[in-house]
Design an enzyme around this catalytic site. Structure first.
Site, PDB file in Angstrom:
ATOM      1  CG  ASP A 192      -1.530   1.181   1.639  1.00  0.00           C
ATOM      2  OD1 ASP A 192      -2.252   1.724   0.794  1.00  0.00           O
ATOM      3  OD2 ASP A 192      -1.335   1.651   2.777  1.00  0.00           O
ATOM      4  CG  PHE A 193       1.861   5.648  -1.698  1.00  0.00           C
ATOM      5  CD1 PHE A 193       3.202   5.480  -2.012  1.00  0.00           C
ATOM      6  CD2 PHE A 193       1.403   6.934  -1.423  1.00  0.00           C
ATOM      7  CE1 PHE A 193       4.078   6.568  -2.049  1.00  0.00           C
ATOM      8  CE2 PHE A 193       2.273   8.023  -1.463  1.00  0.00           C
ATOM      9  CZ  PHE A 193       3.600   7.838  -1.783  1.00  0.00           C
ATOM     10  CG  ASP A 194      -1.252   7.960   0.901  1.00  0.00           C
ATOM     11  OD1 ASP A 194      -0.643   9.020   1.104  1.00  0.00           O
ATOM     12  OD2 ASP A 194      -1.723   7.639  -0.213  1.00  0.00           O
ATOM     13  CG  ASP A 231      -2.146   2.629   6.482  1.00  0.00           C
ATOM     14  OD1 ASP A 231      -2.233   2.403   5.255  1.00  0.00           O
ATOM     15  OD2 ASP A 231      -2.461   3.716   6.998  1.00  0.00           O
TER      16      ASP A 231
HETATM   17  O1  LIG Z   1      -4.463   3.038  -0.447  1.00  0.00           O
HETATM   18  P1  LIG Z   1      -3.572   4.125   0.053  1.00  0.00           P
HETATM   19  O2  LIG Z   1      -2.281   4.237  -0.715  1.00  0.00           O
HETATM   20  O3  LIG Z   1      -3.340   4.057   1.532  1.00  0.00           O
HETATM   21  O4  LIG Z   1      -4.376   5.457  -0.270  1.00  0.00           O
HETATM   22  C1  LIG Z   1      -5.512   5.781   0.553  1.00  0.00           C
HETATM   23  C2  LIG Z   1      -5.750   7.264   0.495  1.00  0.00           C
HETATM   24  O5  LIG Z   1      -4.488   7.884   0.778  1.00  0.00           O
HETATM   25  C3  LIG Z   1      -4.450   9.309   0.774  1.00  0.00           C
HETATM   26  O6  LIG Z   1      -5.096   9.776   1.952  1.00  0.00           O
HETATM   27  C4  LIG Z   1      -4.434   9.341   3.140  1.00  0.00           C
HETATM   28  O7  LIG Z   1      -3.121   9.890   3.190  1.00  0.00           O
HETATM   29  C5  LIG Z   1      -3.067  11.351   3.304  1.00  0.00           C
HETATM   30  C6  LIG Z   1      -1.601  11.754   3.286  1.00  0.00           C
HETATM   31  O8  LIG Z   1      -0.888  11.121   4.311  1.00  0.00           O
HETATM   32  C7  LIG Z   1      -3.809  11.771   4.588  1.00  0.00           C
HETATM   33  O9  LIG Z   1      -3.789  13.183   4.702  1.00  0.00           O
HETATM   34  C8  LIG Z   1      -5.248  11.252   4.545  1.00  0.00           C
HETATM   35  O10 LIG Z   1      -5.919  11.573   5.765  1.00  0.00           O
HETATM   36  C9  LIG Z   1      -5.225   9.726   4.383  1.00  0.00           C
HETATM   37  O11 LIG Z   1      -6.525   9.163   4.299  1.00  0.00           O
HETATM   38  C10 LIG Z   1      -5.020   9.853  -0.503  1.00  0.00           C
HETATM   39  O12 LIG Z   1      -5.136  11.246  -0.423  1.00  0.00           O
HETATM   40  C11 LIG Z   1      -6.359   9.210  -0.874  1.00  0.00           C
HETATM   41  O13 LIG Z   1      -6.734   9.589  -2.188  1.00  0.00           O
HETATM   42  C12 LIG Z   1      -6.196   7.695  -0.883  1.00  0.00           C
HETATM   43  O14 LIG Z   1      -7.412   7.067  -1.223  1.00  0.00           O
END
Ligand SMILES: O=P(O)(O)OC[C@H]1O[C@H](O[C@H]2O[C@H](CO)[C@@H](O)[C@H](O)[C@H]2O)[C@H](O)[C@@H](O)[C@@H]1O
Length: 269
Positions: free
Chosen positions: A31-33, A217
């Site tokens: 996963d990224f974020d 996560d």
């Molecule tokens: O599937 P992921 O790679 O975990 O992406 C899920 C969402 O990630 C991003 O939002 C999340 O990260 C942001 C930066 O750290 C944070 O500010 C936010 O509260 C988190 O939910 C992204 O902006 C979304 O588009 C993704 O769906």
């Protein structure tokens, strides 16, 4: 399948190392974020620390490992942030992919694109009065960020998002659904695609008997953990702590490095 608290990975380090070493190869989906990049307040500021990128590159160069990044982010945004060539990418929760240099989009998601754009336009108007809301239009899906919204206003945002999506669906457009994530509400076409399907597809495309590993996560990562829990060869690792279908968990995002080292030690020796 029941969800349980996962075992802290470092208590089972030897078992996990043995499993990884016994596999003929590993499909390492990340996963990224919150996994490759620490969670930050501004979604535009999310970045992958160089030591993690070095590890992703090392795994990419390893013959018996395939690396994929599987994210809720739009594919183009994801590729730009990860910036590693020669690996697989699945964006928008698997609705769009880039594998072996070829991009593909799920046809049913393509059909819902205009409906997502219309919902984003309506939400721009209907949420303009709420401080801190950010709407991320990701073409095939959209994210409403509430991290900077005062706590007492979040239910109001939630209500408006759900009403707007329901209204668009009832108006005869393609079905859409709202899913929760970390301080976000995700608006997606109601199609049979998620991170579980993405991880399954990546595993099916790998050589026979390679083992799929997934690290994530957020609650949307549970789709992938459930998919792996249904397979004998699957290994799911949660970053953080909560009820989960993952097998193991890491304390926080900084521990992901060591897990990638474990994969490298097992497969790239
Ligand atoms: O599937 P992921 O790679 O975990 O992406 C899920 C969402 O990630 C991003 O939002 C999340 O990260 C942001 C930066 O750290 C944070 O500010 C936010 O509260 C988190 O939910 C992204 O902006 C979304 O588009 C993704 O769906």
């Amino acid at each position: 399948m029941q969800t349980t608290d996962a075992t802290p990975l470092w208590l089972a380090r030897e078992t996990v190392a043995d499993r990884l070493a016994a596999a003929p190869g590993v499909v390492c989906s990340l996963d990224f974020d919150g996994t490759l990049a620490p969670i930050v307040d501004d979604p535009d500021a999310a970045a992958m620390p160089p030591p993690l990128r070095e590890r992703v590159v090392a795994l990419r160069d390893c013959e018996s490992v395939r690396v994929a990044v599987v994210s809720g982010r739009e594919l183009a945004d994801l590729r730009e942030r990860v910036a590693v060539e020669g690996i697989a990418y699945a964006g928008n929760h698997g609705l769009e992919r880039r594998v072996d240099g070829r991009r593909s989009v799920a046809p049913d998601a393509r059909r819902g694109r205009d409906a997502v754009a219309r919902v984003c336009d309506r939400l721009d108007d209907r949420l303009a009065h709420v401080p801190g809301v950010e709407i991320e239009d990701k073409d095939l899906t959209a994210t409403v960020h509430v991290r900077d919204v005062p706590d007492e206003r979040v239910p109001e945002v939630e209500h408006i998002v759900r009403d707007t999506v329901e209204e668009a669906t009832n108006a005869g457009g393609p079905g859409m659904e709202v899913r929760d994530g970390k301080a976000i509400r995700e608006i997606r076409p109601a199609v049979d695609r998620d991170k579980g399907r993405a991880v399954e597809q990546l595993a099916d495309e790998a050589p026979d008997d390679w083992h799929p590993l997934y690290v994530g996560d957020d609650v949307t990562d549970e789709d992938a953990f459930r998919e792996l829990a249904d397979r004998e060869d699957g290994l799911g690792v949660l970053v953080g702590e909560r009820e989960t279908a993952a097998d193991y968990r890491l304390g926080d995002q900084r521990d992901v490095r060591e897990l990638l080292d474990l994969v490298a030690d097992a497969q790239c020796g």
